[in-house]
Design an enzyme around this catalytic site. Structure first.
Site, PDB file in Angstrom:
ATOM      1  N   CYS A 377       0.893  -1.210   0.181  1.00  0.00           N
ATOM      2  CA  CYS A 377      -0.156  -0.072   0.017  1.00  0.00           C
ATOM      3  C   CYS A 377       0.855   1.259   0.011  1.00  0.00           C
ATOM      4  CB  CYS A 377      -0.941   0.055   1.303  1.00  0.00           C
ATOM      5  SG  CYS A 377      -0.106  -0.045   2.701  1.00  0.00           S
ATOM      6  N   LEU A 378       2.025   1.111  -0.372  1.00  0.00           N
ATOM      7  CA  LEU A 378       2.890   2.371  -0.315  1.00  0.00           C
ATOM      8  C   LEU A 378       2.990   2.876  -1.638  1.00  0.00           C
ATOM      9  CD1 LEU A 378       6.232   1.425   2.020  1.00  0.00           C
ATOM     10  CD2 LEU A 378       3.810   2.043   2.689  1.00  0.00           C
ATOM     11  N   CYS A 379       3.299   4.291  -1.570  1.00  0.00           N
ATOM     12  CA  CYS A 379       2.981   4.925  -2.777  1.00  0.00           C
ATOM     13  C   CYS A 379       4.274   5.150  -3.437  1.00  0.00           C
ATOM     14  CB  CYS A 379       2.377   6.250  -2.581  1.00  0.00           C
ATOM     15  SG  CYS A 379       1.891   6.908  -4.148  1.00  0.00           S
ATOM     16  N   THR A 380       4.981   3.907  -3.943  1.00  0.00           N
ATOM     17  CA  THR A 380       6.299   3.787  -4.501  1.00  0.00           C
ATOM     18  C   THR A 380       6.262   2.410  -5.379  1.00  0.00           C
ATOM     19  OG1 THR A 380       8.507   3.208  -4.178  1.00  0.00           O
ATOM     20  CG2 THR A 380       7.302   3.072  -2.246  1.00  0.00           C
ATOM     21  N   LEU A 419       5.960   6.238   5.014  1.00  0.00           N
ATOM     22  CA  LEU A 419       4.650   6.490   4.518  1.00  0.00           C
ATOM     23  C   LEU A 419       3.694   6.432   5.920  1.00  0.00           C
ATOM     24  CD1 LEU A 419       5.596   6.002   1.649  1.00  0.00           C
ATOM     25  CD2 LEU A 419       3.419   6.033   1.165  1.00  0.00           C
TER      26      LEU A 419
END
Ligand code: PLP
Length: 429
Positions: A377-380, A419
Site C-alpha cells: 500500500c505504499l506509494c512507490t 509513509l
C-alpha cells in the site's frame, strides 16, 4: 501447546515453494500453530500481522541439536527480537547473543543468566558498555577502543568484565548472502592485531574467555560452512597461544541460511554436523580442552517459522496485468520486496493462506491459478511483494496473502515509519 482452536484434523500437506517445507492445511486454510488462518486473523483483530509458529521453532532447535551434537547452541536475538519469541527460545537454547543494549534487556528479562548472554556488534556506545559490564554479560570486543572502554567501565564499577575477542579472520567465507569477515571490516579485530590486544587485556585483569568469529549470513552450502568452521578452528587454535589463560569459549558463529527462492535448497544439516564433530574432535578438543564450542544461529532457528499475513484491499487489472493490492508491504517485510541488500529481485514464496489448493503455490500451476502481482500500500514502485506469481484466479478483497519465510529479519529489519502506516501486530502461536 495452547491454542484457541480445536485440534485440526490430520492436515494434508500441500506442496509449497520448492525447498520450503510442506505446510499444514485444513479446509483450504493454512494452519499456523494449529490455528486456521482466518480464525487467527480474527483473533489478532487487525491485518497485517506477523505470526510465528512456536512449534516450528521448537522442532527446529531439536533438529539442530540432533545434528550438531553437544556444541552449545546460541540464538542471535536480532533475527527476531519479539520478547515472546526470545522468551520461548531462552528455554530451548544454551545462550542468547545480543547486538544492542535493548536486545540485552530483552534477553535479561527472560530470566536467562547473564553468564549465558553475549553482546557483539560494532559501535557499542560507552553507556551500552557500562550497562553490559554492570549486567555481567560476555562482551565480544570489536576493537581496541571498545577493549579500553570495557576495562575502564569495569574499574569504575568494581566489576571484572568478561570478554571475548571477535576476530576478523584473514580469510573470507564464500557462499554467504552477506559477508562479514575477511579483508577490511568494521567487524572484529584483525587477526594479526589480536596477539597485542590479548597481551594488553591480560595485564588489565579482565576475564578473557576466548574468541568469536562470525563469517557471514545466509549460507546454504554445507561444504562451504564446513570449510569455514575448520579454518576458523585453525585460526582460534593459533591465537590461543597468545591468550592470557586457558581458552574457555570458542564461538564459531552461525550464518546457516534458509531457502527463499525456487533454486535454493535447504542446508545439509547432517553434513554440517559431521564436519563440526570432526573439527571439534581433531582440532579444538585436543588443543583447547577447556573450551566450550558455541554456534549462534538466528535466521535458521526462526526464519521458516514466521508468516507475514496481509489482506487484499483491492484487485485491479491494468492493461492485462492483475494486481492484488494489500494492506501491508515493504514497510513491514522489506526483504520480500527485494530491497534488503539483494542485488537481483526475486519473489519470496507467497500464497493465499485462505484459499490453499493442492499444488496451488508456485510448486506448479494449480487448477484455477492465474498470474497476479501482489503490491503493498505504499506509494512507490519499490513496494512489490510478489511479481507475476500463480495465485487462485478468484482472489479478491478480503483474502489473506501470506509471505512465507518471514520469521527472521522481517519487522525489525523494515522501514516501519515509511509513509506513516500503523505498525503490524505480532503473535507467537
Ligand atoms: C547477525 C548475527 C548472527 C546471526 O546471523 P544469522 O545469519 O541470522 O544466523 C550471529 N552472530 C552475530 C555476531 C551476528 O551479528
Amino acid at each position: 501447546m495452547t491454542t484457541d482452536a480445536p485440534a485440526p484434523p490430520a492436515a494434508p500437506q500441500i506442496p509449497s515453494h520448492p525447498g520450503v517445507p510442506d505446510l499444514p492445511v485444513a479446509d483450504g486454510q493454512l494452519l499456523v500453530g494449529g490455528v486456521p488462518l482466518r480464525r487467527l486473523a480474527e483473533r489478532v483483530g487487525s491485518t497485517p500481522f506477523f505470526a510465528y509458529d512456536r512449534r516450528r521453532i521448537t522442532d527446529r532447535v531439536a533438529e539442530v541439536r540432533a545434528a550438531l551434537g553437544d556444541v552449545r547452541l546460541g540464538y542471535a536475538v536480532k533475527a527476531n527480537p519479539m520478547p515472546a519469541v526470545v522468551q520461548h527460545l531462552s528455554g530451548l537454547v544454551d545462550a542468547l547473543d545480543v547486538a544492542s543494549a535493548h536486545e540485552m534487556h530483552t534477553a535479561l528479562d527472560t530470566g536467562t543468566d547473564p553468564d549465558r548472554i553475549s553482546f557483539a556488534g560494532p559501535g557499542k556506545t560507552p553507556q551500552e558498555i557500562r550497562s553490559a559490564v554492570a549486567a555481567g554479560v560476555l562482551i565480544e570486543l570489536e576493537s581496541e577502543t571498545e577493549a579500553r572502554r570495557v576495562v575502564a567501565a569495569g574499574e569504575d564499577l568494581g566489576v571484572t568484565p568478561r570478554v571475548a575477542v571477535r576476530v576478523n579472520p584473514d580469510f573470507a567465507v564464500r557462499g554467504s548472502g552477506m559477508r562479514m569477515s575477511g579483508g577490511p571490516q568494521q567487524f572484529g579485530v584483525d587477526a594479526e592485531q589480536v596477539p597485542d590486544l590479548l597481551a594488553w587485556l591480560g595485564a588489565t585483569g579482565a576475564d578473557v574467555t576466548g574468541f568469536h568469529v562470525f563469517a557471514g549470513s545466509q549460507n546454504l552450502d554445507a561444504e562451504l560452512i564446513a570449510h569455514a568452521q575448520r579454518a576458523t578452528a585453525d585460526l582460534v587454535v593459533a591465537l590461543a597461544e597468545h591468550a592470557p589463560g586457558p581458552v574457555r569459549y570458542v564461538n564459531l558463529g552461525g550464518g546457516l541460511g534458509i531457502p527463499y527462492f525456487p533454486k535454493d535448497r535447504p542446508v545439509d544439516l547432517a553434513r554440517v554436523g559431521e564436519s563440526l564433530a570432526s573439527v571439534v574432535a581433531d582440532r579444538l578438543a585436543p588443543a583447547l580442552p577447556d573450551a566450550d564450542v558455541h554456534l549462534e544461529l538466528g535466521r535458521y532457528l526462526v526464519g521458516e517459522a514466521g508468516y507475514y499475513v496481509t489482506r487484499v484491499i483491492d484487485r485491479k487489472v491494468s492493461r492485462g496485468r492483475t494486481y492484488l493490492v494489500v494492506d501491508g508491504g515493504m514497510h513491514h517485510q522489506l526483504a520480500a520486496s527485494g530491497n534488503l541488500g539483494q542485488v537481483i529481485r526475486r519473489n519470496y514464496p507467497v500464497l493465499l493462506g485462505d484459499r490453499m489448493t493442492p499444488g496451488g503455490v508456485d510448486g506448479g500451476p494449480a487448477d484455477g491459478a492465474q498470474p497476479a502481482t501482489v503490491v503493498g500500500c505504499l506509494c512507490t514502485p519499490l513496494d512489490l511483494l510478489a511479481d507475476d506469481v500463480p495465485l487462485p484466479a478468484d482472489a479478491e478483497p478480503g483474502d489473506l496473502v501470506v509471505v512465507l519465510q518471514a520469521g527472521a529479519y522481517g519487522l525489525t529489519a523494515s522501514p516501519t515509519a515509511f509513509l506513516g502506516h500503523p505498525a503490524p501486530a505480532e503473535v507467537l502461536v
